[in-house]
Write a protein that holds these residues in place. Sequence first.
Motif, mmCIF file in Angstrom:
data_model
loop_
_atom_site.group_PDB
_atom_site.id
_atom_site.type_symbol
_atom_site.label_atom_id
_atom_site.label_comp_id
_atom_site.label_asym_id
_atom_site.label_seq_id
_atom_site.Cartn_x
_atom_site.Cartn_y
_atom_site.Cartn_z
ATOM 1 N N UNK A 261 25.192 -6.527 -1.222
ATOM 2 C CA UNK A 261 24.954 -7.508 -0.185
ATOM 3 C C UNK A 261 23.652 -6.907 0.449
ATOM 4 N N UNK A 262 22.856 -7.992 0.977
ATOM 5 C CA UNK A 262 21.436 -7.635 1.518
ATOM 6 C C UNK A 262 21.463 -8.731 2.720
ATOM 7 N N UNK B 260 16.616 -11.317 1.953
ATOM 8 C CA UNK B 260 17.878 -10.909 1.898
ATOM 9 C C UNK B 260 18.236 -10.792 0.039
ATOM 10 N N UNK B 261 17.833 -11.492 -0.590
ATOM 11 C CA UNK B 261 18.017 -11.495 -2.248
ATOM 12 C C UNK B 261 17.552 -10.197 -2.746
ATOM 13 N N UNK B 262 16.276 -9.861 -2.035
ATOM 14 C CA UNK B 262 15.776 -8.574 -2.728
ATOM 15 C C UNK B 262 16.367 -7.436 -2.245
ATOM 16 N N UNK B 263 17.104 -7.348 -1.110
ATOM 17 C CA UNK B 263 17.716 -6.203 -0.591
ATOM 18 C C UNK B 263 19.148 -6.254 -1.295
ATOM 19 N N UNK B 264 19.734 -7.289 -1.727
ATOM 20 C CA UNK B 264 21.087 -7.364 -2.375
ATOM 21 C C UNK B 264 20.692 -6.632 -3.729
ATOM 22 N N UNK C 183 22.741 -12.383 1.688
ATOM 23 C CA UNK C 183 22.931 -12.646 0.131
ATOM 24 C C UNK C 183 23.908 -11.471 -0.369
ATOM 25 N N UNK C 184 24.866 -11.902 -0.971
ATOM 26 C CA UNK C 184 25.954 -11.201 -1.761
ATOM 27 C C UNK C 184 26.368 -11.609 -3.053
#
Length: 125
Positions: free
Chosen positions: A40-41, A79-83, A114-115
Amino acid sequence: MLYNCGANQRGVRVALHPAFVTTALELPGYRIVRSLGLVRGIVVRSRSVFGTIGASLQTLVGGDITLFTNLCERTRQDALLRMEEHAVAMGANAVVAFRYDANEVMQGVTEVLAYGTAVVVEPIS
């Protein structure tokens, strides 16, 4: 299957190639050889006073509220990049069953999550 998509605190942000992050349960031409679990992010953002005023002015003329559209797009991308970074740290080279979720934490403050499932894939020969 990894590529550089910007800088982080260490100077390099490594993430997955976009073709290897999918809402599907599989990647055509690839076989999942190992499932590593949930990744997840999370990003929590608030609107600035100036952004809120600017967006309020945009509502007067109607149409796309570009200030909010841009804020939402940046937040989802972060959020996508962190995920993806979480997936790479776990040893994944792909993410399947990818989704976004958003919740209002308090007025003007939104959480974007984002997960998906981190997996290791290999080409089908």
